[in-house]
Design an enzyme around this catalytic site. Structure first.
Site, PDB file in Angstrom:
ATOM      1  N   GLY A  29       0.801  -0.846  -0.136  1.00 48.72           N
ATOM      2  CA  GLY A  29       0.405   0.044   0.428  1.00 48.72           C
ATOM      3  C   GLY A  29       1.501   1.265   0.308  1.00 48.72           C
ATOM      4  O   GLY A  29       2.099   1.098   0.418  1.00 48.72           O
ATOM      5  N   GLY A 226       9.054  10.113 -13.610  1.00 51.69           N
ATOM      6  CA  GLY A 226       9.081   9.225 -14.138  1.00 51.69           C
ATOM      7  C   GLY A 226      10.399   9.123 -14.819  1.00 51.69           C
ATOM      8  O   GLY A 226      11.724   9.730 -14.167  1.00 51.69           O
ATOM      9  N   ASP A 257       7.010   5.188  -4.573  1.00 53.92           N
ATOM     10  CA  ASP A 257       6.667   5.463  -2.989  1.00 53.92           C
ATOM     11  C   ASP A 257       8.101   5.055  -2.317  1.00 53.92           C
ATOM     12  O   ASP A 257       8.950   5.281  -1.077  1.00 53.92           O
ATOM     13  CB  ASP A 257       5.802   4.129  -2.156  1.00 53.92           C
ATOM     14  CG  ASP A 257       5.133   3.701  -2.424  1.00 53.92           C
ATOM     15  OD1 ASP A 257       4.034   5.458  -3.303  1.00 53.92           O
ATOM     16  OD2 ASP A 257       4.172   3.015  -3.231  1.00 53.92           O
TER      17      ASP A 257
END
Ligand code: ADP
Length: 306
Positions: A29, A226, A257
């Site tokens: 998550g 990116g 993350d």
């Protein structure tokens, strides 16, 4: 020790295993992934997770996994009658698609107890949350969370926010952008991804994203993009850091993350923003060459933070 409190949802993940038709169970998550990477990277960080789980076996397995990964579970609430959210990854000609069962997850109740939230925040130096944390809450609980985080910021805590715009989790795009800007107003450091920001806020370029979040009140903004350059601004400096593009990407899950975790670890190590961002690019590059959200990190990278 720097005490870092992550607030959000960790889910059970069923990913295709090597035997056709079978799946392996994992846990992941967005906020949890960042907590996991930070706990691996940084021995000076006391990492804990604020969420809610159920009383069932899978909830217990999730808590065990957090503990063995060095993530404190003392602020995890247990909600009787609920369980953790689940997602299933399906592979179709090499393309991954995701099905979610998270509408009734225990984590949706994480902000119901304002006193528990306040107690957890008062023991933290850094608070970390995301647009997904906001999206899973109802309007009232979202207000409770933002109110608590606003108090924490006024008390001098560092508040780190990744907008992680996911329109499918929201009633409408305007609900999403409104809540994200409310969150930005109580955050000291914002870590957006340009692709999301240009889609939903119409930013013309990463500099516009930096400007919008600085104007909302953040001291530090770092915009990921990116394979393209990272743009940043903080109270000392601003600049653009090049990314070395990778052509053979295996799986982009948790790129942002893991980047965020290395950025925080660099800050804790006292590194310059530029060097922290370069190291965050290096970690994210490693993570997208592996499968899944949680990719084992090279010891050489961990040693840099020691
Ligand atoms: P998110 O996962 O939040 O969408 P991005 O896709 O913007 O985040 O990527 C986060 C970081 O991952 C980038 O700043 C970069 O360091 C790294 N990254 C992502 N894609 C590539 C790529 N093709 N080549 C090299 N690095 C990449």
């Amino acid at each position: 020790m720097v005490r870092v409190l992550f607030i959000g949802e960790c889910m059970a993940e069923l990913a295709p295993a090597s035997t056709p038709g079978s799946h392996s169970l994992g846990f992941a998550g967005d906020t949890f992934n960042t907590a996991w990477y930070l706990a691996q990277l940084c021995s000076q960080a006391d990492v804990s997770y604020f969420t809610a789980v159920g009383e069932d076996a899978i909830s217990g397995q999730m808590l065990d996994m957090m503990s063995t990964s060095g993530i404190g579970t003392e602020h995890v609430q247990v909600i009787p009658g609920r369980s953790v959210g689940l997602y299933l990854i399906t592979l179709n000609a090499g393309e991954r698609s995701f099905s979610y069962w998270r509408g009734q997850s225990a984590a949706r109740c994480l902000a119901r107890d304002a006193a528990a939230l306040g107690a957890a925040q008062s023991r933290a130096d850094i608070i970390y949350f995301s647009g997904i944390t906001l999206a899973i809450l109802d309007r009232q609980d979202r207000a409770t969370l933002l109110d608590g985080i606003g108090k924490a910021r006024r008390a001098g805590k560092e508040v780190v926010f990744d907008p992680n715009l996911r329109p499918r989790l929201w009633d409408s795009p305007s609900d999403m952008t409104e809540a994200v800007m409310q969150a930005a107003a109580v955050s000291t450091m914002i870590l957006p991804s340009f692709e999301d920001e240009t889609s939903w806020f119409g930013d013309a370029d990463p500099a516009a994203t930096v400007g919008r979040y600085c104007q909302a009140g953040a001291d530090t903004v770092v915009v990921k993009n990116g394979a393209a350059d990272v743009h940043y601004r903080d109270s000392d400096a601003h600049g653009i850091i090049e990314v070395e593009p990778l052509s053979d990407v295996v799986d982009t899950t948790a790129a942002g993350d893991s980047f965020n975790a290395a950025l925080l670890a660099g800050q804790m190590a006292g590194w310059s923003r530029k060097f922290s961002i370069e190291t965050a690019n290096r970690l994210a590059r490693h993570v997208i060459q592996g499968k899944g959200a949680l990719v084992q990190i090279d010891q050489s990278l961990i040693d840099r933070f020691a």
